[in-house]
Design a protein around this motif. Sequence first.
Motif, PDB file in Angstrom:
ATOM      1  N   TYR A 118     -29.229  21.557  66.165  1.00  0.00           N
ATOM      2  CA  TYR A 118     -29.407  20.132  65.859  1.00  0.00           C
ATOM      3  C   TYR A 118     -28.349  19.681  64.848  1.00  0.00           C
ATOM      4  CZ  TYR A 118     -31.548  15.822  64.215  1.00  0.00           C
ATOM      5  OH  TYR A 118     -31.767  14.518  63.861  1.00  0.00           O
ATOM      6  N   LEU A 119     -28.153  20.452  63.807  1.00  0.00           N
ATOM      7  CA  LEU A 119     -27.172  20.089  62.773  1.00  0.00           C
ATOM      8  C   LEU A 119     -25.743  20.132  63.316  1.00  0.00           C
ATOM      9  CD1 LEU A 119     -28.721  21.988  59.735  1.00  0.00           C
ATOM     10  CD2 LEU A 119     -28.787  19.538  60.180  1.00  0.00           C
ATOM     11  N   GLU A 120     -25.436  21.131  64.124  1.00  0.00           N
ATOM     12  CA  GLU A 120     -24.095  21.239  64.713  1.00  0.00           C
ATOM     13  C   GLU A 120     -23.799  20.050  65.630  1.00  0.00           C
ATOM     14  OE1 GLU A 120     -21.687  23.557  64.242  1.00  0.00           O
ATOM     15  OE2 GLU A 120     -22.861  24.722  62.818  1.00  0.00           O
ATOM     16  N   LEU A 121     -24.773  19.687  66.456  1.00  0.00           N
ATOM     17  CA  LEU A 121     -24.565  18.543  67.349  1.00  0.00           C
ATOM     18  C   LEU A 121     -24.485  17.236  66.574  1.00  0.00           C
ATOM     19  CD1 LEU A 121     -26.690  19.375  70.498  1.00  0.00           C
ATOM     20  CD2 LEU A 121     -24.227  19.193  70.327  1.00  0.00           C
ATOM     21  N   ARG A 122     -25.228  17.144  65.478  1.00  0.00           N
ATOM     22  CA  ARG A 122     -25.142  15.939  64.648  1.00  0.00           C
ATOM     23  C   ARG A 122     -23.738  15.787  64.074  1.00  0.00           C
ATOM     24  NH1 ARG A 122     -28.787  15.471  59.433  1.00  0.00           N
ATOM     25  NH2 ARG A 122     -27.128  16.758  58.629  1.00  0.00           N
ATOM     26  N   GLN A 123     -23.152  16.883  63.608  1.00  0.00           N
ATOM     27  CA  GLN A 123     -21.785  16.838  63.075  1.00  0.00           C
ATOM     28  C   GLN A 123     -20.785  16.439  64.156  1.00  0.00           C
ATOM     29  OE1 GLN A 123     -21.171  20.715  61.409  1.00  0.00           O
ATOM     30  NE2 GLN A 123     -22.130  20.185  59.451  1.00  0.00           N
ATOM     31  N   LEU A 124     -20.955  17.015  65.346  1.00  0.00           N
ATOM     32  CA  LEU A 124     -20.043  16.698  66.444  1.00  0.00           C
ATOM     33  C   LEU A 124     -20.195  15.236  66.869  1.00  0.00           C
ATOM     34  CD1 LEU A 124     -17.887  17.712  68.324  1.00  0.00           C
ATOM     35  CD2 LEU A 124     -19.665  18.591  69.837  1.00  0.00           C
ATOM     36  N   GLU A 125     -21.433  14.739  66.893  1.00  0.00           N
ATOM     37  CA  GLU A 125     -21.666  13.321  67.205  1.00  0.00           C
ATOM     38  C   GLU A 125     -20.975  12.411  66.191  1.00  0.00           C
ATOM     39  OE1 GLU A 125     -25.719  12.080  67.419  1.00  0.00           O
ATOM     40  OE2 GLU A 125     -25.928  12.689  69.502  1.00  0.00           O
ATOM     41  N   GLN A 126     -21.067  12.787  64.925  1.00  0.00           N
ATOM     42  CA  GLN A 126     -20.434  11.978  63.881  1.00  0.00           C
ATOM     43  C   GLN A 126     -18.923  11.956  64.038  1.00  0.00           C
ATOM     44  OE1 GLN A 126     -22.012  13.755  60.314  1.00  0.00           O
ATOM     45  NE2 GLN A 126     -23.888  12.529  60.386  1.00  0.00           N
ATOM     46  N   LYS A 127     -18.337  13.080  64.397  1.00  0.00           N
ATOM     47  CA  LYS A 127     -16.887  13.120  64.625  1.00  0.00           C
ATOM     48  C   LYS A 127     -16.510  12.226  65.801  1.00  0.00           C
ATOM     49  CE  LYS A 127     -15.962  17.744  62.845  1.00  0.00           C
ATOM     50  NZ  LYS A 127     -15.572  19.108  63.215  1.00  0.00           N
ATOM     51  N   LEU A 128     -17.306  12.272  66.860  1.00  0.00           N
ATOM     52  CA  LEU A 128     -17.039  11.415  68.018  1.00  0.00           C
ATOM     53  C   LEU A 128     -17.201   9.944  67.656  1.00  0.00           C
ATOM     54  CD1 LEU A 128     -18.805  13.415  70.834  1.00  0.00           C
ATOM     55  CD2 LEU A 128     -16.387  12.885  70.722  1.00  0.00           C
ATOM     56  N   GLN A 129     -18.207   9.643  66.870  1.00  0.00           N
ATOM     57  CA  GLN A 129     -18.468   8.260  66.470  1.00  0.00           C
ATOM     58  C   GLN A 129     -17.292   7.693  65.672  1.00  0.00           C
ATOM     59  OE1 GLN A 129     -21.268   6.649  67.418  1.00  0.00           O
ATOM     60  NE2 GLN A 129     -20.637   4.751  66.460  1.00  0.00           N
ATOM     61  N   LYS A 130     -16.717   8.527  64.814  1.00  0.00           N
ATOM     62  CA  LYS A 130     -15.613   8.084  63.958  1.00  0.00           C
ATOM     63  C   LYS A 130     -14.253   8.290  64.608  1.00  0.00           C
ATOM     64  CE  LYS A 130     -18.213   9.092  59.781  1.00  0.00           C
ATOM     65  NZ  LYS A 130     -18.349   9.993  58.628  1.00  0.00           N
ATOM     66  N   ASN A 131     -14.248   8.760  65.864  1.00  0.00           N
ATOM     67  CA  ASN A 131     -13.006   9.044  66.594  1.00  0.00           C
ATOM     68  C   ASN A 131     -12.113  10.037  65.849  1.00  0.00           C
ATOM     69  OD1 ASN A 131     -13.630   7.399  68.784  1.00  0.00           O
ATOM     70  ND2 ASN A 131     -12.799   5.595  67.766  1.00  0.00           N
ATOM     71  N   HIS A 132     -12.739  11.038  65.224  1.00  0.00           N
ATOM     72  CA  HIS A 132     -11.992  12.070  64.512  1.00  0.00           C
ATOM     73  C   HIS A 132     -11.772  13.306  65.375  1.00  0.00           C
ATOM     74  CE1 HIS A 132     -11.842  10.441  60.404  1.00  0.00           C
ATOM     75  NE2 HIS A 132     -12.943   9.823  60.752  1.00  0.00           N
ATOM     76  N   THR A 133     -11.875  13.157  66.674  1.00  0.00           N
ATOM     77  CA  THR A 133     -11.684  14.302  67.553  1.00  0.00           C
ATOM     78  C   THR A 133     -11.022  13.859  68.849  1.00  0.00           C
ATOM     79  OG1 THR A 133     -12.774  16.212  68.526  1.00  0.00           O
ATOM     80  CG2 THR A 133     -13.964  14.143  68.624  1.00  0.00           C
ATOM     81  N   ASN A 134     -10.369  14.795  69.490  1.00  0.00           N
ATOM     82  CA  ASN A 134      -9.789  14.511  70.803  1.00  0.00           C
ATOM     83  C   ASN A 134     -10.466  15.416  71.828  1.00  0.00           C
ATOM     84  OD1 ASN A 134      -8.621  17.044  70.512  1.00  0.00           O
ATOM     85  ND2 ASN A 134      -6.678  16.211  69.784  1.00  0.00           N
TER      86      ASN A 134
END
Length: 153
Positions: A118-134
Amino acid sequence: MKTLNICLFLLTVIGFGSGCTGNQNSFANNNDNANIVKVTANKPINQSVANQAKEKVIKKEEVSDVKAVNTDKELLLAIKVDQFDRFRLKKIEKEVKSDLEKTYPDYKVLVSTDQKMYLELRQLEQKLQKNHTNKKTLKKEFNTIKKLMKEKA
């Protein structure tokens, strides 16, 4: 004097009785107030399947929160379960997975009730939300989380 004591006793009992029943509605509808953060990322990383899956899963009464991320052919979902329902984690996980597999037959669905996922997916969601990932780093982190989920199973 005796009637005064009886009146005070009755008022006290009524006061305690009415105070204990006032908040039943606030606990009964906790899923109605749940916040689902929809991940809206740039065009190459479409998260519409994950958002739809979150909306579907959060409607279950035993689920208090949900995080999800998808790639082209896979969907990872981590659910947070209410305290009392934690006794039925495997059953809830199995139900959610089968519902999502029926809804999204083209996707490989992985569901976890583990807090770390849950915590790992939350972090990944936040990165996607902020467009900090490709797409490349999404795939790398996605595979890492998927590997962790398979280890737990």
